[in-house]
Design a protein around this motif. Structure first.
Motif, PDB file in Angstrom:
ATOM      1  N   GLN A   1       1.814   5.793   9.237  1.00 52.52           N
ATOM      2  CA  GLN A   1       1.692   4.528   9.764  1.00 52.52           C
ATOM      3  C   GLN A   1       0.193   4.298   9.822  1.00 52.52           C
ATOM      4  N   GLN A   2      -0.436   5.155  10.436  1.00 53.09           N
ATOM      5  CA  GLN A   2      -2.021   4.952  10.751  1.00 53.09           C
ATOM      6  C   GLN A   2      -2.634   4.694   9.286  1.00 53.09           C
ATOM      7  N   GLU A   3      -2.309   5.578   8.459  1.00 52.20           N
ATOM      8  CA  GLU A   3      -3.043   5.271   7.170  1.00 52.20           C
ATOM      9  C   GLU A   3      -2.772   3.950   6.519  1.00 52.20           C
ATOM     10  N   ILE A   4      -1.407   3.449   6.658  1.00 55.64           N
ATOM     11  CA  ILE A   4      -1.018   2.284   5.903  1.00 55.64           C
ATOM     12  C   ILE A   4      -1.824   1.159   6.784  1.00 55.64           C
ATOM     13  N   GLU A   5      -1.796   1.166   8.154  1.00 55.71           N
ATOM     14  CA  GLU A   5      -2.441   0.216   8.975  1.00 55.71           C
ATOM     15  C   GLU A   5      -3.921   0.112   8.352  1.00 55.71           C
ATOM     16  N   LYS A   6      -4.600   1.118   8.354  1.00 52.77           N
ATOM     17  CA  LYS A   6      -6.008   1.216   8.002  1.00 52.77           C
ATOM     18  C   LYS A   6      -6.470   0.502   7.084  1.00 52.77           C
TER      19      LYS A   6
ATOM     20  N   TYR B   1       0.815  -1.129   0.108  1.00 51.14           N
ATOM     21  CA  TYR B   1       0.011  -0.017  -0.181  1.00 51.14           C
ATOM     22  C   TYR B   1       0.897   1.225   0.072  1.00 51.14           C
TER      23      TYR B   1
ATOM     24  N   GLY C   1       4.194  -1.143   3.516  1.00 47.78           N
ATOM     25  CA  GLY C   1       3.667   0.234   3.377  1.00 47.78           C
ATOM     26  C   GLY C   1       4.808   1.373   3.227  1.00 47.78           C
TER      27      GLY C   1
ATOM     28  N   ILE D   1      -4.220  -1.919   5.194  1.00 44.14           N
ATOM     29  CA  ILE D   1      -3.220  -3.263   5.358  1.00 44.14           C
ATOM     30  C   ILE D   1      -4.189  -4.200   6.429  1.00 44.14           C
ATOM     31  N   ALA D   2      -4.585  -3.806   7.462  1.00 40.89           N
ATOM     32  CA  ALA D   2      -5.297  -4.687   8.720  1.00 40.89           C
ATOM     33  C   ALA D   2      -6.472  -5.321   7.991  1.00 40.89           C
TER      34      ALA D   2
ATOM     35  N   ARG E   1      -4.874  -7.972   5.533  1.00 48.91           N
ATOM     36  CA  ARG E   1      -4.018  -9.200   6.484  1.00 48.91           C
ATOM     37  C   ARG E   1      -4.787 -10.127   7.058  1.00 48.91           C
TER      38      ARG E   1
END
Length: 140
Positions: free
Chosen positions: A60-65, A37, A85, A67-68, A71
């Motif tokens: 990191q927040q945008e990437i995790e939103k 992402y 990310g 990717i989570a 995953r």
């Protein structure tokens, strides 16, 4: 086979994941998959006003939103996948990564813009295909 899956969290991403899961004859779980992402960079004017830690935390927040949930879906389906990310302009980052890390294939979803929409808005898929020699499978 080493396969790069650029994602954006949209319905197009969902279609790519469904395609992988329903075409095991082509995309077995034995392949090496990387989900990527790319979040857009914060404008320079904003970067100058905020501490670096805040900007990094935002990325990191945008990437995790994005990717989570991907995953979770892939783990539920039994795929072993690595996740990246990165920050930048998506077509450039995708093309550079595909080349520099030697991916055998890219699998991308298409939003299905019309030819006029692509002309006006551009298309990540179109830009990636123009800037990499790595084969690209487009799921629509």
């Amino acid at each position: 086979m080493k396969i790069l899956l650029p994602v954006d969290g949209s319905d197009s991403t969902t279609k790519v994941l469904e395609y992988l899961a329903t075409h095991e004859e082509l995309f077995s779980k034995a392949h090496q998959y990387t989900v990527l992402y790319v979040t857009p960079a914060v404008p320079p004017q904003v970067k100058r006003m905020l501490p670096r830690e805040d900007i990094e935390g935002y990325y990191q927040q945008e990437i995790e939103k994005v990717i989570a949930p991907i995953r979770a879906q892939l783990q539920e389906r039994g795929f072993e996948v690595s996740f990246k990310g990165l920050v930048g302009r998506a077509p450039d980052v995708i093309s550079q990564l595909a080349t520099s890390e030697g991916y055998d294939m890219l699998i991308m979803g298409s939003h299905g813009h019309s030819a006029l929409g692509n002309l006006i808005l551009g298309s990540v898929v179109t830009n990636v295909m123009a800037n990499t020699s790595t084969p690209v499978l487009v799921i629509r």
